[in-house]
Design a protein around this motif. Structure first.
Motif, PDB file in Angstrom:
ATOM      1  N   VAL B  10      21.144 -16.861  -0.113  1.00 40.11           N
ATOM      2  CA  VAL B  10      22.256 -16.396   0.648  1.00 40.11           C
ATOM      3  C   VAL B  10      23.126 -15.556  -0.464  1.00 40.11           C
ATOM      4  O   VAL B  10      23.340 -16.115  -1.701  1.00 40.11           O
ATOM      5  CB  VAL B  10      23.042 -17.328   1.289  1.00 40.11           C
ATOM      6  CG1 VAL B  10      24.307 -16.657   1.985  1.00 40.11           C
ATOM      7  CG2 VAL B  10      22.218 -18.147   2.122  1.00 40.11           C
ATOM      8  N   GLY B  11      23.649 -14.593  -0.344  1.00 43.04           N
ATOM      9  CA  GLY B  11      24.349 -13.632  -1.333  1.00 43.04           C
ATOM     10  C   GLY B  11      23.391 -12.895  -2.094  1.00 43.04           C
ATOM     11  O   GLY B  11      23.363 -12.796  -3.424  1.00 43.04           O
ATOM     12  N   SER B  37      22.445 -11.876   3.665  1.00 41.60           N
ATOM     13  CA  SER B  37      23.657 -11.181   3.144  1.00 41.60           C
ATOM     14  C   SER B  37      24.593 -11.246   4.223  1.00 41.60           C
ATOM     15  O   SER B  37      24.318 -10.631   5.445  1.00 41.60           O
ATOM     16  CB  SER B  37      23.294  -9.842   2.449  1.00 41.60           C
ATOM     17  OG  SER B  37      24.533  -9.238   2.086  1.00 41.60           O
ATOM     18  N   SER B  38      25.772 -11.651   3.914  1.00 44.42           N
ATOM     19  CA  SER B  38      26.768 -11.485   5.199  1.00 44.42           C
ATOM     20  C   SER B  38      27.050 -10.108   5.602  1.00 44.42           C
ATOM     21  O   SER B  38      27.476  -9.946   6.469  1.00 44.42           O
ATOM     22  CB  SER B  38      28.065 -12.323   4.500  1.00 44.42           C
ATOM     23  OG  SER B  38      28.630 -11.547   3.263  1.00 44.42           O
ATOM     24  N   SER B  39      27.125  -9.122   4.726  1.00 38.95           N
ATOM     25  CA  SER B  39      27.017  -7.632   5.055  1.00 38.95           C
ATOM     26  C   SER B  39      25.536  -7.116   5.128  1.00 38.95           C
ATOM     27  O   SER B  39      24.728  -7.708   4.415  1.00 38.95           O
ATOM     28  CB  SER B  39      28.108  -6.823   4.023  1.00 38.95           C
ATOM     29  OG  SER B  39      27.427  -7.016   2.820  1.00 38.95           O
ATOM     30  N   ALA B  41      23.150  -7.147   7.221  1.00 39.01           N
ATOM     31  CA  ALA B  41      21.897  -7.614   7.554  1.00 39.01           C
ATOM     32  C   ALA B  41      21.215  -6.427   8.447  1.00 39.01           C
ATOM     33  O   ALA B  41      21.698  -5.608   9.145  1.00 39.01           O
ATOM     34  CB  ALA B  41      22.613  -8.702   8.604  1.00 39.01           C
ATOM     35  N   ALA B  62      21.124 -12.079   8.447  1.00 42.62           N
ATOM     36  CA  ALA B  62      22.727 -12.319   8.515  1.00 42.62           C
ATOM     37  C   ALA B  62      22.612 -14.249   8.242  1.00 42.62           C
ATOM     38  O   ALA B  62      21.663 -14.762   8.237  1.00 42.62           O
ATOM     39  CB  ALA B  62      23.075 -12.316   9.937  1.00 42.62           C
ATOM     40  N   ILE B  63      23.760 -14.634   7.771  1.00 48.78           N
ATOM     41  CA  ILE B  63      23.944 -16.029   7.681  1.00 48.78           C
ATOM     42  C   ILE B  63      23.862 -16.592   8.861  1.00 48.78           C
ATOM     43  O   ILE B  63      24.512 -16.500   9.840  1.00 48.78           O
ATOM     44  CB  ILE B  63      25.202 -16.411   6.890  1.00 48.78           C
ATOM     45  CG1 ILE B  63      25.265 -15.618   5.576  1.00 48.78           C
ATOM     46  CG2 ILE B  63      25.484 -17.786   6.929  1.00 48.78           C
ATOM     47  CD1 ILE B  63      26.660 -15.708   4.783  1.00 48.78           C
ATOM     48  N   ASP B  64      22.809 -17.562   9.069  1.00 51.46           N
ATOM     49  CA  ASP B  64      22.434 -18.228  10.196  1.00 51.46           C
ATOM     50  C   ASP B  64      21.843 -19.704   9.944  1.00 51.46           C
ATOM     51  O   ASP B  64      20.647 -19.484   9.515  1.00 51.46           O
ATOM     52  CB  ASP B  64      21.578 -17.384  10.979  1.00 51.46           C
ATOM     53  CG  ASP B  64      20.988 -18.078  12.296  1.00 51.46           C
ATOM     54  OD1 ASP B  64      21.010 -19.373  12.456  1.00 51.46           O
ATOM     55  OD2 ASP B  64      20.746 -17.382  13.293  1.00 51.46           O
ATOM     56  N   THR B  79      26.940 -16.643  -3.911  1.00 50.57           N
ATOM     57  CA  THR B  79      28.242 -16.052  -3.112  1.00 50.57           C
ATOM     58  C   THR B  79      29.320 -15.888  -3.786  1.00 50.57           C
ATOM     59  O   THR B  79      29.436 -16.633  -4.740  1.00 50.57           O
ATOM     60  CB  THR B  79      28.189 -16.827  -1.654  1.00 50.57           C
ATOM     61  OG1 THR B  79      28.153 -18.253  -2.015  1.00 50.57           O
ATOM     62  CG2 THR B  79      26.901 -16.514  -0.782  1.00 50.57           C
ATOM     63  N   VAL B  83      32.664 -19.065   0.019  1.00 51.18           N
ATOM     64  CA  VAL B  83      31.832 -19.129   1.097  1.00 51.18           C
ATOM     65  C   VAL B  83      31.065 -20.340   1.031  1.00 51.18           C
ATOM     66  O   VAL B  83      30.785 -20.934   2.111  1.00 51.18           O
ATOM     67  CB  VAL B  83      30.502 -17.814   0.695  1.00 51.18           C
ATOM     68  CG1 VAL B  83      29.376 -18.275   1.725  1.00 51.18           C
ATOM     69  CG2 VAL B  83      31.267 -16.589   0.779  1.00 51.18           C
ATOM     70  N   LEU B  87      30.116 -23.268   3.875  1.00 55.29           N
ATOM     71  CA  LEU B  87      28.650 -23.138   4.319  1.00 55.29           C
ATOM     72  C   LEU B  87      27.808 -24.458   3.705  1.00 55.29           C
ATOM     73  O   LEU B  87      26.945 -24.849   4.658  1.00 55.29           O
ATOM     74  CB  LEU B  87      27.960 -21.856   3.869  1.00 55.29           C
ATOM     75  CG  LEU B  87      26.525 -21.540   4.229  1.00 55.29           C
ATOM     76  CD1 LEU B  87      26.498 -21.397   5.581  1.00 55.29           C
ATOM     77  CD2 LEU B  87      26.063 -20.236   3.506  1.00 55.29           C
TER      78      LEU B  87
END
Lengths: 349, 349, 349, 349
Positions: B10-11, B37-39, B41, B62-64, B79, B83, B87
């Motif tokens: 992530v990140g 990536s949070s942006s 995706a 996306a973050i899931d 991140t 975050v 998370l």
């Protein structure tokens, strides 16, 4: 003869020498009459420095005291260790004024010089005669002097950052640590693996740890200002940039102070001195902000947690750290305004 | 499914993330199953990083948490601040293992985090659960853990240079000053005037003086090792290079020591730890000597004049200072040899 | 003896040599049994390269054919001009396989070598025997060869950017101009004023204009591919960076083509060749995107206004331009997959 | 009022603007009366540029034609594309003289501007009125003009390297290729990933291949000098340095020439023009050799093998490529010596 002061530069092919040329070319009251080099006499100066093509058309001359006597009033020495030790006395005895940019005449005690420089020291009579030209601190001594020991690059940045605090007794002299960072031009034009582009680009390292010859020079200044013997820790680092020195100094405050108080102390100490600029609280200077100019910019920070003050001071090592301060000393020596011919705005970016 | 450990990042579009990808691509026992990536995706990862063309053909996700649960065994968080605070608990609760490369879980005391980071701290239960993964010092704690707070870049270099001295009581904890220098990649890929090429090239500056958020992290480690509260001075400088951190640390020796004694102390403390290398007496490491690798190289010097010891420690900030140590923590966590997949020889020159 | 192929490196203390060491240390099927240097025999290798402390513990050996015969199967020569001319024949006669990273065996015609290199050429029998190892173009010749002339850095980047166009007759061979830019490491570790940090930092310059010794090497390759004598203009520039070559090549198209057509031509020509990557239309590679890796990345652009095509090709000069391709040649020579031990992801940033 | 010419700078917070300030501060016949910025009006100028602390104490002003009219004689526009299109006519109509450092008024044909700049062109009456201020070529036109289109950075370096050859018919205009390399400051102070330190340090790349908006500007100059329509290939590369442009231009000679003949042609063409310096045969300039100065240095080489001539021209992009030439145009416009206030020796190293 246009009435300008005639200057000669010995060691003119090093970076200190070529920077002196840049400055003296634009000085309204001085001119260069000889560019001198112990090697390479007879060669066109600009062959080694094509950026001076059509600007400097002189040939390099050999070191010759009589010739200097006939052609110059003031001689700058931008020479390696050991040259000035021998040459300055001869120039002084010939009636010339001398501004020595090398380290040979800075330390008043010959044995200290010998310990740190591993060279034979100069004749004590000339060490006594030499005025240490840290302009904003000891500038009064420079007026009328005929032999100037121009401060080293690290000592200039470090001392200017500590002197106000020591002069007022705000820091404990036994707690001073200065961590210095320099661009590669400080090492000069001589080749070496440490200055080979591929080795130092994208890299940084510490060198001469606890052994740098500028340490006793700083201590001499700090001791004189503090009125007591000061011993300090001084470390130098090489950075992947050409010009610039940044020194971060640390010391214990003798009592609690605020950032504002320390900023005000510095502003008060350097009031009226054009070439020292103090940043406001919370701001710190970058070396690029003085590049190509004679400024020393300073920022300070008090840490209440540790009771320490941190001082950041930056200079262009070839300007305020060498050629710039040498011309400033020339100005003071001649009784001119200290900024004559030195109004260079920093080159940014 | 090839039997490799499945990892998600992530990140992944920051410099820490892309370095993790470089490492995990060559790891013999782990594979990357998601780049997140949070942006952004949905975009092809390599569009933003063309050096990975034909190497990483995945799209950003996306973050899931549920998706991560189904596709990964271990999640790396590279991140921005804040975050992981939210998370990590969710990932842990979902049964995933987490290696947090951000600063959110490093400080055991939430109020200290809030003071220095200006963010809300994580749930204390997870702060307690998080193991601080300074491998050569606290590596034993990592084996079997499921939540790792990967140390910061400055704390890694600084702590590794001070821990042996503190552990043996050779230095006075109240006298520690660390002067850190970092390449620009430490600031990440986010744009800012301070990281604009023309501003920082040929320049250096100090920043966050007495306010850097890594200060309490170093103090936490030093206090734990010293068995007493340690408060220190820590200053960071930005250098015109991409990778590399060099930290120069200073402290008063509690009794006279020789260079040899200090070198031997370090060699003894780090015996058997591949990624810490101690230079012989009189030698100091350059950042380039560890570039692209997971090494931390250390040189020391005792100054009899001042009774202080100087320690120089260097790392690659994206390797031992971030992604490299994160993989080293993965290895320890899984019970593998700590150097698995990390045998990168420094890239020189 | 672990069953690995034994390799020796002559000229191991230059940048090409030390990069070969980095690669061979991680090669699964080869090992280094001797690091050899004509100077400095007996010294510990890592003393000159501290980044290899605790990694390479060998001492440098003198050049000794019999010793190489006993300890190695393949010898890499990363030597200055003139060494391989004498040494390669002896090594071949001793039954060793040789990969020559120097320029001595690349030019098939001795007189051309003498004209451009100002050295005596090698024995024609060995020039004939030497296989020019531009892997993606002449790789078939390498399988089973025992003497490889590893291509130069500029010729590799330049030729890979022009060969597909010439092979298909899409460009007029008489109109080729290649403008090359290189990082400073291409000049090696030998000191020189041009590579002195303060001289080349923040600067760029052209050198050996119309006289670079790589010109006939490129022409030899282009002529062979075009089936006709090709004469071209080739200029080299030194850039303030350590690694990387970017070559911009220009030529007249023999008929109108679109960007898409040219991209497709390149993709088709290099299909299945892992180390050449073609950027999509409108995208051009940066040298950083291949740094530390064996890739050659290529972007193209057609200009309808002038009828010319522009090709941008980038490599890491020490990898695909020297050591990387040398190992690729080793792999081909031994019948291994060409990427064996070469799966280095570019180091970014 | 000290009798100096009063100047205002619009767009004063960009790199072109701040360089204009450096120059005008030291100009003996001109002074700055307003620093203007479309954003940030009211802020202290030096807050954004601390290197000007205590030097520039003015506040930024908004764009206001009436205010400019009352406070200035000449206005410099160092603005992004599109601003001058609207503003210059108003300033001219108000009776002010204008030196436009942006690209808005350089192209005589509005449709060409629109094609390459993707902006609406200026009113044709003002395009006609604007004098293209390439001083060493069209300087005669500048005397007495009131609206100057100051040439672009690339067009200046490129045109000065080609004009003498074209003026004399020594090269075939259909064969011109110019390969340009620039430091990052040419991109200005606006942030962008391509100018983020960690991305462009240790890297180089080509950009806007066959699409750079300076192409038609160069062609316009070359066509005017050649007396025929010239179409050329022009490529730009970004280099990891702050200042400096080097352009390598190639063309077919119309008949055989020696290096000496070409050097002499250039020396003759630029005789008496201080700011163009021609290197002797076999010597080529480095960008550092003009850094901080208004010089354009040129070296040439004839290749008998290909019948082509290669020209290397270098400038400081912010000086001769922007602010320096703008002041040179001011001098010519006012009938002063063209070097007034521009006697900056290059800053070396």
């Amino acid at each position: 003869m246009n009435g300008k002061l005639r200057t000669a530069i010995v060691g003119s092919t090093g970076y200190g020498g070529v920077e002196l040329i840049r400055l003296l070319l634009q000085h309204p009251k001085a001119e260069i009459t000889s560019v001198i080099s112990s090697s390479n006499a007879g060669a066109l100066y600009a062959e080694g420095y094509p950026h001076l093509s059509e600007i400097v058309t002189d040939r390099l001359e050999a070191i010759d005291v009589a010739a200097m006597k006939s052609k110059a009033d003031v001689v700058f020495l931008a020479t390696p260790h050991g040259v000035s030790t021998e040459l300055s006395p001869k120039l002084i005895d010939a009636g010339l004024k001398v501004i020595d940019v090398s380290g040979d005449l800075r330390l008043k005690q010959g044995d200290v010089y010998e310990t740190w420089y591993k060279h034979k020291p100069a004749d004590p009579a000339y060490l006594d005669r030499a005025v240490y030209g840290l302009c904003e601190v000891f500038g009064e001594d420079v007026r009328g002097a005929d032999l100037i020991a121009n401060p080293g690059c690290f000592p200039t940045a470090t001392s200017l950052g500590l002197v106000p605090l020591l002069a007022e007794g705000w820091i404990d002299p036994s707690t001073i640590i200065s961590d210095a960072k320099t661009g590669v031009s400080g090492a000069g034009r001589g080749l070496g693996l440490a200055y080979h582009y591929s080795e130092i680009n994208e890299s940084t390292l510490a060198y001469k740890v606890n052994r740098h010859q500028h340490t006793p020079e700083i201590e001499q200044t700090l001791s004189r200002v503090a009125g007591q013997e000061v011993t300090m820790t001084f470390t130098t680092h090489l950075l992947p940039m050409t010009r610039g020195i940044l020194v971060t100094s640390y010391a214990k405050l003798t009592q609690a102070r605020t950032d504002e108080e320390v900023v005000n102390l510095f502003r008060s100490y350097y009031e009226g001195r054009k070439f020292v600029r103090i940043r406001p609280v919370g701001k710190y200077p970058a070396t690029k902000e003085v590049s190509g100019s004679n400024y020393c910019d300073i920022g300070v920070s008090v840490d209440a947690r540790t009771g320490r003050v941190t001082v950041i001071s930056v200079i262009d090592n070839l300007m305020k750290g060498a050629a710039g301060q040498a011309v400033q000393n020339l100005n003071l020596m001649m009784g001119w305004d200290e900024s004559t011919g030195l109004d260079f705005t920093p080159v940014y970016p």
